[in-house]
Design a protein around this motif. Structure first.
Motif, PDB file in Angstrom:
ATOM      1  N   VAL A 134       0.840  -1.256   0.084  1.00  0.00           N
ATOM      2  CA  VAL A 134      -0.044  -0.019   0.103  1.00  0.00           C
ATOM      3  C   VAL A 134       0.767   1.320   0.006  1.00  0.00           C
ATOM      4  O   VAL A 134       0.634   2.247  -0.823  1.00  0.00           O
ATOM      5  CB  VAL A 134      -0.816   0.080   1.095  1.00  0.00           C
ATOM      6  N   ARG A 135       1.890   1.130   0.958  1.00  0.00           N
ATOM      7  CA  ARG A 135       2.605   2.348   0.810  1.00  0.00           C
ATOM      8  C   ARG A 135       3.512   2.629  -0.325  1.00  0.00           C
ATOM      9  O   ARG A 135       3.584   3.538  -0.963  1.00  0.00           O
ATOM     10  CB  ARG A 135       3.967   2.233   2.120  1.00  0.00           C
ATOM     11  N   GLN A 136       3.969   1.499  -1.048  1.00  0.00           N
ATOM     12  CA  GLN A 136       4.700   1.613  -2.303  1.00  0.00           C
ATOM     13  C   GLN A 136       3.696   1.984  -3.409  1.00  0.00           C
ATOM     14  O   GLN A 136       3.965   3.174  -4.081  1.00  0.00           O
ATOM     15  CB  GLN A 136       5.029   0.215  -2.993  1.00  0.00           C
ATOM     16  N   ALA A 137       2.429   1.667  -3.565  1.00  0.00           N
ATOM     17  CA  ALA A 137       1.320   2.010  -4.484  1.00  0.00           C
ATOM     18  C   ALA A 137       1.111   3.650  -4.223  1.00  0.00           C
ATOM     19  O   ALA A 137       1.097   4.352  -5.308  1.00  0.00           O
ATOM     20  CB  ALA A 137       0.096   1.382  -4.342  1.00  0.00           C
ATOM     21  N   ALA A 138       1.105   4.152  -2.893  1.00  0.00           N
ATOM     22  CA  ALA A 138       0.741   5.402  -2.615  1.00  0.00           C
ATOM     23  C   ALA A 138       1.917   6.382  -3.120  1.00  0.00           C
ATOM     24  O   ALA A 138       1.637   7.604  -3.651  1.00  0.00           O
ATOM     25  CB  ALA A 138       0.756   5.691  -1.101  1.00  0.00           C
ATOM     26  N   ALA A 139       3.184   5.874  -2.765  1.00  0.00           N
ATOM     27  CA  ALA A 139       4.129   6.559  -3.235  1.00  0.00           C
ATOM     28  C   ALA A 139       4.234   6.666  -4.737  1.00  0.00           C
ATOM     29  O   ALA A 139       4.461   7.931  -5.441  1.00  0.00           O
ATOM     30  CB  ALA A 139       5.646   6.096  -2.755  1.00  0.00           C
ATOM     31  N   SER A 140       3.941   5.785  -5.402  1.00  0.00           N
ATOM     32  CA  SER A 140       4.081   5.474  -7.022  1.00  0.00           C
ATOM     33  C   SER A 140       2.983   6.557  -7.376  1.00  0.00           C
ATOM     34  O   SER A 140       3.075   7.282  -8.400  1.00  0.00           O
ATOM     35  CB  SER A 140       3.700   4.256  -7.447  1.00  0.00           C
ATOM     36  N   ALA A 141       1.749   6.619  -6.783  1.00  0.00           N
ATOM     37  CA  ALA A 141       0.647   7.414  -7.249  1.00  0.00           C
ATOM     38  C   ALA A 141       0.899   8.907  -7.148  1.00  0.00           C
ATOM     39  O   ALA A 141       0.768   9.554  -8.168  1.00  0.00           O
ATOM     40  CB  ALA A 141      -0.549   7.174  -6.525  1.00  0.00           C
ATOM     41  N   LEU A 142       1.671   9.307  -6.002  1.00  0.00           N
ATOM     42  CA  LEU A 142       2.018  10.633  -5.896  1.00  0.00           C
ATOM     43  C   LEU A 142       3.193  11.107  -6.942  1.00  0.00           C
ATOM     44  O   LEU A 142       3.041  12.257  -7.352  1.00  0.00           O
ATOM     45  CB  LEU A 142       2.721  10.504  -4.518  1.00  0.00           C
ATOM     46  N   GLY A 143       3.918  10.220  -7.460  1.00  0.00           N
ATOM     47  CA  GLY A 143       4.887  10.402  -8.236  1.00  0.00           C
ATOM     48  C   GLY A 143       4.113  10.655  -9.938  1.00  0.00           C
ATOM     49  O   GLY A 143       4.509  11.715 -10.554  1.00  0.00           O
ATOM     50  N   ARG A 144       3.114   9.814 -10.010  1.00  0.00           N
ATOM     51  CA  ARG A 144       2.389   9.887 -11.307  1.00  0.00           C
ATOM     52  C   ARG A 144       1.405  11.249 -11.138  1.00  0.00           C
ATOM     53  O   ARG A 144       1.399  11.942 -12.257  1.00  0.00           O
ATOM     54  CB  ARG A 144       1.521   8.626 -11.533  1.00  0.00           C
ATOM     55  N   SER A 146      11.822   7.960  -6.751  1.00  0.00           N
ATOM     56  CA  SER A 146      11.267   7.942  -8.016  1.00  0.00           C
ATOM     57  C   SER A 146      10.283   9.179  -8.031  1.00  0.00           C
ATOM     58  O   SER A 146      10.380   9.868  -8.837  1.00  0.00           O
ATOM     59  CB  SER A 146      10.865   6.607  -8.655  1.00  0.00           C
ATOM     60  N   ALA A 147       9.286   8.906  -6.862  1.00  0.00           N
ATOM     61  CA  ALA A 147       7.946   9.789  -6.997  1.00  0.00           C
ATOM     62  C   ALA A 147       8.847  11.478  -6.731  1.00  0.00           C
ATOM     63  O   ALA A 147       8.221  12.498  -7.293  1.00  0.00           O
ATOM     64  CB  ALA A 147       7.304   9.465  -5.890  1.00  0.00           C
ATOM     65  N   LEU A 148       9.698  11.527  -5.995  1.00  0.00           N
ATOM     66  CA  LEU A 148      10.461  12.791  -5.694  1.00  0.00           C
ATOM     67  C   LEU A 148      10.915  13.424  -7.064  1.00  0.00           C
ATOM     68  O   LEU A 148      10.802  14.875  -7.243  1.00  0.00           O
ATOM     69  CB  LEU A 148      11.367  12.837  -4.460  1.00  0.00           C
ATOM     70  N   GLY A 149      11.505  12.614  -7.733  1.00  0.00           N
ATOM     71  CA  GLY A 149      11.951  13.046  -9.044  1.00  0.00           C
ATOM     72  C   GLY A 149      10.827  13.522 -10.020  1.00  0.00           C
ATOM     73  O   GLY A 149      10.900  14.509 -10.622  1.00  0.00           O
ATOM     74  N   ALA A 208      19.774   9.014  -7.558  1.00  0.00           N
ATOM     75  CA  ALA A 208      20.401   9.665  -8.473  1.00  0.00           C
ATOM     76  C   ALA A 208      19.589  10.214  -9.451  1.00  0.00           C
ATOM     77  O   ALA A 208      19.789  11.404 -10.064  1.00  0.00           O
ATOM     78  CB  ALA A 208      21.585   8.896  -9.098  1.00  0.00           C
ATOM     79  N   ASN A 209      18.721   9.450 -10.104  1.00  0.00           N
ATOM     80  CA  ASN A 209      17.759   9.969 -11.179  1.00  0.00           C
ATOM     81  C   ASN A 209      16.850  10.910 -10.542  1.00  0.00           C
ATOM     82  O   ASN A 209      16.720  12.193 -11.425  1.00  0.00           O
ATOM     83  CB  ASN A 209      17.033   8.763 -11.744  1.00  0.00           C
ATOM     84  N   ALA A 210      16.687  10.936  -9.596  1.00  0.00           N
ATOM     85  CA  ALA A 210      15.523  12.000  -8.985  1.00  0.00           C
ATOM     86  C   ALA A 210      16.335  13.472  -8.761  1.00  0.00           C
ATOM     87  O   ALA A 210      15.818  14.532  -8.911  1.00  0.00           O
ATOM     88  CB  ALA A 210      15.060  11.465  -7.500  1.00  0.00           C
ATOM     89  N   LEU A 211      17.601  13.121  -8.396  1.00  0.00           N
ATOM     90  CA  LEU A 211      18.333  14.475  -7.863  1.00  0.00           C
ATOM     91  C   LEU A 211      18.496  15.352  -9.331  1.00  0.00           C
ATOM     92  O   LEU A 211      18.454  16.551  -9.173  1.00  0.00           O
ATOM     93  CB  LEU A 211      19.632  14.059  -7.491  1.00  0.00           C
ATOM     94  N   VAL A 212      18.627  14.542 -10.275  1.00  0.00           N
ATOM     95  CA  VAL A 212      18.789  15.405 -11.622  1.00  0.00           C
ATOM     96  C   VAL A 212      17.601  16.096 -11.869  1.00  0.00           C
ATOM     97  O   VAL A 212      17.685  17.511 -12.736  1.00  0.00           O
ATOM     98  CB  VAL A 212      19.525  14.530 -12.659  1.00  0.00           C
TER      99      VAL A 212
END
Length: 301
Positions: free
Chosen positions: A6-16, A45-48, A77-81
């Motif tokens: 659930v936490r993973q899905a929520a983080a993914s949704a926020l990124g989308r 990934s979501a923060l990126g 690393a990907n998010a930072l850029v």
């Protein structure tokens, strides 16, 4: 417990949802410390995906570059850029990460930021020479040859790679040193040793490299003379080429090159080498005159 899903899905949704989910940044920063690595990875990934609006997450993402899981470090690393420039020092450090995937992500990130200098590329490829995958090590050696000796560490790293357990890596290291040319003079002793390698492609590349280093490889002349008798015609050809590139300093090779004029696979390379040695090859004149009558006929197109 499916809570982590659930936490993973929520983080993914926020990124989308993206930048408009800026208010979730503090929660995603907290999720970077989740006990489950998949949650940490998706939070990064979501923060990126939120992008510059997640500027306050930079410090936490830099810390995430030290995560025990490589995929978390990669996504950090990907998010930072995607967030911006303040992460450059941390990304530079990530070029030497133990995971090739993290190194690759850091390289791409720095390139997108316009901060990837030849020196930083060399740092990444030198780290790649230690990778467990021989293909990665081989490609890194070739890449270092294209970049050249932009840092003092490049030549020693390639010299070490001449002792790699994989013959393709050894060949690539020798070839790279040849691409670098005279600036690789310190590699001459190691390349001389490589002329005795069990793989003919490595021996050929080593001879080629000594030729590219040129007169500065004078100490290799005796070993190259010996290589004129190698069991591989490609090694013999490369040895003759190298002696010619060394030039007048290889005058002691003249008798061996005269003999090589009788080797149907090497005679052209031997004649060219004698010409490069120049006046010091005077004793070869009769043999070269005889070679003017060579019976080999060029095939018509």
């Amino acid at each position: 417990d499916g809570g982590w899903r659930v936490r993973q899905a929520a983080a993914s949704a926020l990124g989308r949802i993206g930048p408009v989910a800026q208010e979730a940044v503090p929660a995603l920063i907290k999720a970077l410390g989740d006990m489950d690595s998949d949650v940490r990875r998706v939070a990064a990934s979501a923060l990126g995906q939120i992008g510059p609006a997640a500027q306050e997450a930079v410090s936490a993402l830099i810390r995430a570059l030290g995560d025990e899981e490589w995929d978390v470090r990669r996504d950090a690393a990907n998010a930072l850029v995607k967030i911006g420039q303040p992460a450059v020092p941390a990304l530079i450090k990530a070029l030497e990460d133990g995971s090739r995937y993290v190194r690759r992500a850091a390289t791409q990130a720095l390139e997108e930021l316009g901060a990837l200098t030849p020196e930083l590329k060399a740092k990444k490829y030198i780290a790649d020479l230690k990778d467990e995958d021989s293909d990665v090590r081989r490609d890194a050696a070739y890449a270092l040859g294209r970049i050249g000796p932009v840092t003092p560490e490049v030549i020693p790293a390639l010299i070490k790679a001449l002792g790699d357990e994989d013959s393709d890596v050894r060949q690539a290291a020798a070839y790279a040193l040849g691409q670098i040319g005279p600036a690789a003079q310190e590699a001459v002793p190691a390349l001389i040793k490589a002329l005795g390698d069990g793989g003919w492609r490595v021996r050929q590349a080593a001879a080629y490299a000594l030729g590219q280093i040129g007169p500065a490889a004078k100490q290799a002349v005796p070993a190259l003379i010996k290589a004129l008798g190698d069991g591989s015609r490609y090694v013999r050809q490369a040895a003759a080429y190298a002696l010619g590139q060394i030039g007048p300093a290889a005058k002691e090779a003249v008798p061996a090159l005269i003999k090589a004029l009788g080797d149907c696979d090497v005679r052209e390379s031997a004649a060219n080498a004698l010409g490069r040695i120049g006046p010091a090859a005077k004793e070869a004149v009769p043999a070269l005159i005889k070679a003017l009558g060579d019976c080999d006929v060029r095939e018509s197109a």
